[in-house]
Design a protein around this motif. Sequence first.
Motif, PDB file in Angstrom:
ATOM      1  N   THR A 112       3.335  -6.554  -2.468  1.00 10.69           N
ATOM      2  CA  THR A 112       2.103  -5.906  -2.181  1.00 10.69           C
ATOM      3  C   THR A 112       2.083  -5.378  -0.887  1.00 10.69           C
ATOM      4  O   THR A 112       1.377  -4.163  -0.699  1.00 10.69           O
ATOM      5  CB  THR A 112       0.927  -6.888  -2.509  1.00 10.69           C
ATOM      6  OG1 THR A 112       0.978  -7.210  -4.038  1.00 10.69           O
ATOM      7  CG2 THR A 112      -0.545  -5.910  -2.459  1.00 10.69           C
ATOM      8  N   LEU A 113       2.237  -6.101   0.427  1.00  6.59           N
ATOM      9  CA  LEU A 113       2.243  -5.648   1.553  1.00  6.59           C
ATOM     10  C   LEU A 113       3.211  -4.498   1.871  1.00  6.59           C
ATOM     11  O   LEU A 113       2.908  -3.509   2.673  1.00  6.59           O
ATOM     12  CB  LEU A 113       2.592  -6.889   2.392  1.00  6.59           C
ATOM     13  CG  LEU A 113       1.469  -8.008   2.797  1.00  6.59           C
ATOM     14  CD1 LEU A 113       2.131  -9.000   3.585  1.00  6.59           C
ATOM     15  CD2 LEU A 113       0.398  -7.354   3.385  1.00  6.59           C
ATOM     16  N   VAL A 114       4.447  -4.510   1.289  1.00 12.35           N
ATOM     17  CA  VAL A 114       5.356  -3.351   1.619  1.00 12.35           C
ATOM     18  C   VAL A 114       4.880  -2.065   0.618  1.00 12.35           C
ATOM     19  O   VAL A 114       4.808  -1.157   1.525  1.00 12.35           O
ATOM     20  CB  VAL A 114       6.590  -3.772   0.757  1.00 12.35           C
ATOM     21  CG1 VAL A 114       7.488  -2.643   0.738  1.00 12.35           C
ATOM     22  CG2 VAL A 114       7.403  -4.912   1.410  1.00 12.35           C
ATOM     23  N   TRP A 115       4.184  -2.303  -0.500  1.00 11.69           N
ATOM     24  CA  TRP A 115       3.663  -1.124  -1.063  1.00 11.69           C
ATOM     25  C   TRP A 115       2.488  -0.572  -0.218  1.00 11.69           C
ATOM     26  O   TRP A 115       2.576   0.891   0.072  1.00 11.69           O
ATOM     27  CB  TRP A 115       3.223  -1.533  -2.419  1.00 11.69           C
ATOM     28  CG  TRP A 115       2.326  -0.321  -3.344  1.00 11.69           C
ATOM     29  CD1 TRP A 115       1.115  -0.132  -3.180  1.00 11.69           C
ATOM     30  CD2 TRP A 115       3.014   0.598  -3.839  1.00 11.69           C
ATOM     31  NE1 TRP A 115       0.945   1.014  -4.079  1.00 11.69           N
ATOM     32  CE2 TRP A 115       1.878   1.443  -4.443  1.00 11.69           C
ATOM     33  CE3 TRP A 115       4.370   0.789  -4.428  1.00 11.69           C
ATOM     34  CZ2 TRP A 115       2.359   2.377  -5.261  1.00 11.69           C
ATOM     35  CZ3 TRP A 115       4.695   1.818  -5.475  1.00 11.69           C
ATOM     36  CH2 TRP A 115       3.402   2.713  -5.667  1.00 11.69           C
ATOM     37  N   VAL A 116       1.633  -1.453   0.250  1.00 14.58           N
ATOM     38  CA  VAL A 116       0.370  -0.864   0.953  1.00 14.58           C
ATOM     39  C   VAL A 116       0.777  -0.135   2.097  1.00 14.58           C
ATOM     40  O   VAL A 116       0.371   0.846   2.524  1.00 14.58           O
ATOM     41  CB  VAL A 116      -0.525  -2.050   1.119  1.00 14.58           C
ATOM     42  CG1 VAL A 116      -1.838  -1.656   1.900  1.00 14.58           C
ATOM     43  CG2 VAL A 116      -1.090  -2.592  -0.256  1.00 14.58           C
ATOM     44  N   TYR A 117       1.651  -0.752   3.239  1.00 15.77           N
ATOM     45  CA  TYR A 117       1.990  -0.465   4.488  1.00 15.77           C
ATOM     46  C   TYR A 117       3.046   0.821   4.250  1.00 15.77           C
ATOM     47  O   TYR A 117       3.030   1.598   5.158  1.00 15.77           O
ATOM     48  CB  TYR A 117       2.525  -1.494   5.189  1.00 15.77           C
ATOM     49  CG  TYR A 117       1.574  -2.451   5.819  1.00 15.77           C
ATOM     50  CD1 TYR A 117       0.981  -2.147   7.125  1.00 15.77           C
ATOM     51  CD2 TYR A 117       0.913  -3.469   5.297  1.00 15.77           C
ATOM     52  CE1 TYR A 117      -0.146  -2.899   7.651  1.00 15.77           C
ATOM     53  CE2 TYR A 117      -0.205  -4.140   5.847  1.00 15.77           C
ATOM     54  CZ  TYR A 117      -0.541  -3.816   7.111  1.00 15.77           C
ATOM     55  OH  TYR A 117      -1.715  -4.464   7.723  1.00 15.77           O
TER      56      TYR A 117
END
Length: 298
Positions: free
Chosen positions: A104-109
Amino acid sequence: MFQRCVRWSLLAGAGVLLSGCSLIRSPVLDPQGPVALDERNLLLVSLAIMMIVAIPAIGLTLFFAWRYRSGANRPDYDPEWSRAPALEAAIFLVPAAIIVVLGTLVWVYTHRLDPYKELAAGREPFQVQAVALDWKWLFLYPELGTASVNELSFPADRPVSIEITSDTVMNALMIPALGGQIYAMAGMRTKLNLLANEPGTFDGRNTMYSGDGFPDQHFQAHALTDSEFEAWKAKVKASANALDARAYVALHEKSSANPVSYYSSFEPGLFDLILRKYAPITGPYESKAAEIICRGAA
């Protein structure tokens, strides 16, 4: 022998602590712009999440090594593993949850830190065109009609939008204190958007190995106040050098540790002419400058 081991252990520990002090002062962990700040925060959050697994694993390894050491005089440990739902749930669900959170962090950032996306700062971005050469960086300022080698200057209160290409092998442009690393490739145009929170001088360099002069292929990025920027513009405008097509071909020659130099003007459309150099030739050159740059005839 024991005292010698203790002495070397203390020296090694001191070395680790001292290296940590230098790491804290590194530009990656001391961001000077919003892009670098987001990247630093993402790094620390990801590290903290991964420590959820790493710290218990290291701690339990040391605990088991101590508890079941030779001479502990403990009976053999022979557990019944056929029914351990809580243990199985921890083994599978904790790593799965960590993967979901990290994903999720990878997708958002990835979307938030898109290097092509202009930064919202209330002012139009300051346009710069960067060209990687052997072994130096050429910066063109379309808004000013000037150019510089191995020095990038821009207003501190405006976002900087950099178009990047290479007129040699693949390079990578990075200013760690401001964030981002974008590849520079011959015949291709990449982009990078940055912003400095306040005036300052930051190190920039090529982070892709590119041959003999690679260690010296670095530059200074100056975020200047309005008065400082006006003085810098006047200094560059006063330069006696002009970067026409023939001067560019001469600049293109390989050189290491190239000194900072300024050009009061440059060939119109020079950045696009450099890109044109790597396009298929389907007819006559559109200008004499294009022929000189594409053929490399000084």
